[in-house]
Design a protein around this motif. Sequence first.
Motif, PDB file in Angstrom:
ATOM      1  N   GLN A 145       0.827  -1.210   0.000  1.00 30.85           N
ATOM      2  CA  GLN A 145       0.000   0.000   0.000  1.00 30.85           C
ATOM      3  C   GLN A 145       0.869   1.270   0.000  1.00 30.85           C
ATOM      4  N   LYS A 168       3.423   4.062  -1.001  1.00 31.06           N
ATOM      5  CA  LYS A 168       3.702   4.624  -2.322  1.00 31.06           C
ATOM      6  C   LYS A 168       5.014   4.085  -2.895  1.00 31.06           C
ATOM      7  N   ASN A 225       4.649   0.170  -3.784  1.00 24.31           N
ATOM      8  CA  ASN A 225       3.433  -0.352  -4.418  1.00 24.31           C
ATOM      9  C   ASN A 225       3.723  -0.778  -5.861  1.00 24.31           C
ATOM     10  N   ARG A 243       0.907  -0.323  -8.558  1.00 33.02           N
ATOM     11  CA  ARG A 243       0.217   0.979  -8.677  1.00 33.02           C
ATOM     12  C   ARG A 243      -0.312   1.278 -10.078  1.00 33.02           C
ATOM     13  N   ASN A 244       0.261   0.663 -11.103  1.00 37.81           N
ATOM     14  CA  ASN A 244      -0.215   0.964 -12.466  1.00 37.81           C
ATOM     15  C   ASN A 244      -1.346   0.046 -12.938  1.00 37.81           C
ATOM     16  N   SER A 265      -8.201  -1.224 -11.179  1.00 34.24           N
ATOM     17  CA  SER A 265      -8.713  -1.741  -9.908  1.00 34.24           C
ATOM     18  C   SER A 265      -9.205  -3.186 -10.057  1.00 34.24           C
ATOM     19  N   TYR A 319      -6.043  -5.268  -9.829  1.00 34.63           N
ATOM     20  CA  TYR A 319      -5.565  -5.289  -8.437  1.00 34.63           C
ATOM     21  C   TYR A 319      -6.418  -6.231  -7.585  1.00 34.63           C
TER      22      TYR A 319
END
Length: 270
Positions: A64, A66, A69, A72-73, A76, A79
Amino acid sequence: MLLPCKVENVDLLIMLTSAVCHDLDHAGYNNAYQINARTELALRYNDISPLENHHCAVAFEILQKKESNIFRNLSSDQYKRIREGIIKCILATDMTRHNEILNKFKSILHGFDFSNKEHKDLLMMVLIKVSDISNEARPMEVAEPWLDCLLQEFFNQSDVEKLEGLPVSPFMDRDKVTKPSSQIGFIRFVLLPLFVELANLFPCLEHHIIDPVRKALDYYTEMEKALDKEKQNWAQNQEAPEARQNLDQKPQNQKPSDPRRTPRTDVSGI
Ligand SMILES: Nc1nc2c(ncn2[C@@H]2O[C@@H]3COP(=O)(O)O[C@H]3[C@H]2O)c(=O)[nH]1
Ligand SMILES: [Zn+2]
């Protein structure tokens, strides 16, 4: 049959991430201890796989952040799929679920279908489990020092269980197990039955993981024989008159030191 041809890249990502994260922040005391000692983890997770739930939660805390992660790309939906897969894989490493998972895998093996999600999920769980417990498939000079660390962890736990008046896990008790006895049982009853089923699906594994584990079994069987012989010699020497003299200079009941036995663990070292 090669695995990367049969599963999607996203499945490989799930398995690799799970393999890296599956034991995060492990305190060196197993679930039985967590539950019996009523630790914070057991309370938090209501005695349900407290460690594996914790490893998984710590993994997602890291993911989680930054700076770490790696997902991150992703969209949703992607993910969500990855998170579901990692949770399944990490929770599958709870050894109390070993038979449940192995039996389910066996039951689907004959009609195994790589496009069936349930089948693929089970395969991924089995692959993570195999990786988790595959130390003995590595060359002996790599595997044995790690085994020594594991046995130190076991002995430390059983020492603490004795001190705290908790049930003692017999396979962790330094008075009951030796290095060879521990490995002979583990290889025969846990490793081989699991590895053989996976090799039914991927026959090339026979050479990569089953052969080395069979060799390790032979190695520990020889070690156990040597240990038994040493014990017998010691018992005979104790009865021999000339040994009495030596014994008078030694504290009674002290057994000869066995270089194969794991040294006593310092609790603070875990
Ligand atoms: N006796 C023995 N236990 C093992 C071996 N490899 C893995 N394990 C156990 O299997 C468990 C899998 O989950 P953990 O990694 O938490 O802890 C591991 C150990 O308790 C091994 O070579 N010998
Ligand atoms: Zn592990």
